[in-house]
Design an enzyme around this catalytic site. Sequence first.
Site, short mmCIF file in Angstrom:
data_model
loop_
_atom_site.label_atom_id
_atom_site.label_comp_id
_atom_site.label_asym_id
_atom_site.label_seq_id
_atom_site.Cartn_x
_atom_site.Cartn_y
_atom_site.Cartn_z
N HIS A 59 5.71 0.96 -7.14
CA HIS A 59 5.01 2.15 -6.65
C HIS A 59 4.08 1.81 -5.49
CE1 HIS A 59 5.58 4.67 -10.57
NE2 HIS A 59 6.71 4.37 -9.96
N GLU A 88 0.96 2.46 -4.92
CA GLU A 88 -0.37 1.96 -5.28
C GLU A 88 -0.32 0.46 -5.57
OE1 GLU A 88 0.08 6.00 -7.48
OE2 GLU A 88 1.38 4.43 -6.69
N CYS A 139 0.53 6.77 -11.82
CA CYS A 139 1.08 6.65 -13.17
C CYS A 139 0.20 5.71 -14.00
CB CYS A 139 2.52 6.14 -13.12
SG CYS A 139 2.67 4.38 -12.69
#
Length: 160
Positions: free
Chosen positions: A75, A77, A101
């Site tokens: 992801h 991030e 998430c």
Amino acid sequence: MKRKDYISWDEYFMGVALLAAQRSKDPSTQVGACIVDSSNVILSTGYNGFPKGCSDDDFPWEREGSETKYPFVVHAELNAILNANGKSLKDSSLYVALFPCNECAKAIIQAGIKEVIYLSDKYENDKMTQASKRMLTSAGVNFRELILSRDEIHISFITD
């Protein structure tokens, strides 16, 4: 007299995150992230994609079926955290288009990031998103939806 229509810091950093998202080769979801220190200096950026060394031609991009992208994609991030290459992210802010998430929330907390600014919380009713919010809150990480005063920022490669 100075310009009055310049963009805010929030708009600037979210714009950088959205621009980073344009590097993603994911056909269905492009997410970017931008990590900034308390002096408004960009520390790192990232976008969703496969780990370095894993060819995006050899791994699946499908969302459903027997083999999907989900076990393989990093992801935005987490990529931004990893791309910081050991720089301290303590007390920094993370700008991201989509609320993180639960797995990214863990990394955000461990990295010392103290604020998450996001555009969309489209999975807010998902158990994993609720777990993310619970962990972030427990760890003292603030999060807020970015409310913008404009719908777009225009970028042109043509200069005057």
